[in-house]
Write a protein that holds these residues in place. Sequence first.
Motif, short mmCIF file in Angstrom:
data_model
loop_
_atom_site.label_atom_id
_atom_site.label_comp_id
_atom_site.label_asym_id
_atom_site.label_seq_id
_atom_site.Cartn_x
_atom_site.Cartn_y
_atom_site.Cartn_z
N VAL A 4 -2.44 13.38 -9.79
CA VAL A 4 -3.35 13.28 -8.64
C VAL A 4 -3.04 14.60 -7.74
CG1 VAL A 4 -4.22 12.06 -6.92
CG2 VAL A 4 -3.47 10.89 -8.49
N THR A 5 -4.03 15.23 -7.08
CA THR A 5 -3.64 16.58 -6.47
C THR A 5 -3.87 16.22 -5.02
OG1 THR A 5 -5.84 17.26 -6.57
CG2 THR A 5 -4.08 18.16 -8.26
N GLY A 6 -3.06 16.65 -4.03
CA GLY A 6 -3.23 16.81 -2.56
C GLY A 6 -2.95 15.02 -2.10
N ASN A 7 -1.95 14.45 -2.60
CA ASN A 7 -1.61 13.23 -2.06
C ASN A 7 -0.21 13.38 -1.53
OD1 ASN A 7 -4.05 11.52 -2.74
ND2 ASN A 7 -3.37 12.45 -4.56
N SER A 8 -0.21 12.54 -0.29
CA SER A 8 1.18 12.20 0.37
C SER A 8 1.50 11.07 0.02
CB SER A 8 0.89 12.53 1.97
OG SER A 8 2.10 12.31 2.55
N CYS A 9 2.89 10.96 -0.53
CA CYS A 9 3.12 9.69 -0.75
C CYS A 9 3.59 8.47 0.24
CB CYS A 9 4.53 9.64 -1.60
SG CYS A 9 5.29 8.02 -2.02
N ILE A 10 2.95 7.28 0.39
CA ILE A 10 2.93 6.51 1.43
C ILE A 10 4.74 6.04 1.73
CG2 ILE A 10 2.51 4.35 0.37
CD1 ILE A 10 0.95 3.65 2.85
N ILE A 11 5.51 6.23 0.65
CA ILE A 11 6.86 5.82 0.76
C ILE A 11 7.82 6.87 1.43
CG2 ILE A 11 8.86 4.84 -0.60
CD1 ILE A 11 6.52 2.97 -0.45
N TYR A 45 15.69 -2.35 0.35
CA TYR A 45 14.71 -3.01 0.02
C TYR A 45 13.64 -3.29 1.22
CZ TYR A 45 12.17 -6.94 -2.18
OH TYR A 45 11.24 -7.98 -2.61
N PRO A 46 13.82 -3.67 2.46
CA PRO A 46 13.40 -3.86 3.57
C PRO A 46 12.21 -2.62 3.99
CG PRO A 46 15.44 -4.72 4.15
CD PRO A 46 15.59 -3.96 2.78
N PHE A 47 13.03 -1.60 3.75
CA PHE A 47 12.22 -0.35 3.96
C PHE A 47 10.85 -0.14 2.87
CE2 PHE A 47 11.26 4.05 2.47
CZ PHE A 47 10.86 4.51 3.52
N PHE A 48 11.06 -0.48 1.67
CA PHE A 48 10.14 -0.29 0.75
C PHE A 48 9.13 -1.50 1.14
CE2 PHE A 48 13.20 1.44 -2.54
CZ PHE A 48 12.79 2.58 -2.26
N ILE A 49 9.42 -2.80 1.78
CA ILE A 49 8.59 -3.73 2.10
C ILE A 49 7.57 -3.12 3.29
CG2 ILE A 49 8.25 -6.12 2.74
CD1 ILE A 49 8.99 -5.89 -0.22
N HIS A 50 8.41 -2.60 4.06
CA HIS A 50 7.70 -2.36 5.33
C HIS A 50 6.52 -1.21 4.98
CE1 HIS A 50 6.94 -0.87 9.31
NE2 HIS A 50 7.20 0.38 8.87
N GLN A 51 7.04 -0.27 4.10
CA GLN A 51 6.06 0.91 3.71
C GLN A 51 4.97 0.27 2.90
OE1 GLN A 51 7.16 2.86 5.87
NE2 GLN A 51 6.79 4.55 4.65
N LEU A 52 5.06 -0.67 1.99
CA LEU A 52 3.93 -1.28 1.30
C LEU A 52 3.09 -2.05 2.23
CD1 LEU A 52 5.85 -2.20 -1.91
CD2 LEU A 52 4.43 -0.49 -1.84
N LYS A 53 3.59 -2.89 3.22
CA LYS A 53 2.78 -3.49 4.05
C LYS A 53 1.84 -2.64 4.87
CE LYS A 53 5.61 -7.59 5.27
NZ LYS A 53 6.69 -7.95 6.13
N ARG A 54 1.98 -1.20 4.97
CA ARG A 54 1.23 -0.38 5.29
C ARG A 54 -0.08 -0.25 4.87
NH1 ARG A 54 4.34 5.02 5.96
NH2 ARG A 54 2.24 5.67 6.65
N ILE A 55 -0.10 -0.26 3.39
CA ILE A 55 -1.13 -0.24 2.59
C ILE A 55 -2.39 -1.43 3.13
CG2 ILE A 55 -2.05 -0.35 0.30
CD1 ILE A 55 0.50 0.47 -0.71
N TRP A 56 -1.70 -2.59 3.32
CA TRP A 56 -2.72 -3.69 3.45
C TRP A 56 -3.03 -3.37 4.96
CZ3 TRP A 56 -4.07 -4.57 -0.97
CH2 TRP A 56 -3.01 -4.50 -1.87
N ILE A 57 -2.35 -3.06 5.86
CA ILE A 57 -2.39 -2.90 7.29
C ILE A 57 -3.67 -1.91 7.56
CG2 ILE A 57 -1.78 -2.52 9.67
CD1 ILE A 57 1.04 -3.85 8.73
N GLN A 58 -3.52 -0.82 7.01
CA GLN A 58 -4.41 0.40 7.18
C GLN A 58 -5.62 0.03 6.50
OE1 GLN A 58 -2.45 3.89 5.41
NE2 GLN A 58 -0.87 3.86 7.04
N ASN A 59 -5.74 -0.61 5.34
CA ASN A 59 -7.14 -1.14 4.75
C ASN A 59 -7.64 -2.49 5.26
OD1 ASN A 59 -7.38 1.11 2.41
ND2 ASN A 59 -5.45 0.40 2.35
N ASN A 60 -6.90 -3.03 6.00
CA ASN A 60 -7.72 -4.12 6.86
C ASN A 60 -7.84 -3.92 8.04
OD1 ASN A 60 -7.86 -5.89 4.60
ND2 ASN A 60 -5.79 -6.22 4.43
#
Length: 61
Positions: A4-11, A45-60
């Motif tokens: 994929v081009t032009g993507n910033s990793c959410i992590i 581990y908690p950092f990864f969980i926090h970053q992954l939660k951002r996916i659901w927060i941003q999309n909801n």
Amino acid sequence: MEEVTGNSCIICGQEKHVGIRIVDEFICDSCEVEMVQTEVQDAKYPFFIHQLKRIWIQNNA
């Protein structure tokens, strides 16, 4: 892995070309590998969980 081009990793926040897409967010291949190998007891581990939660927060929002 999908190229994929032009993507910033959410992590890690870096621009990468290879990784996965979850909903509308991108996770680079190196972060994906690190997350999968991280034990629950690991300090990162908690950092990864926090970053992954951002996916659901941003999309909801």
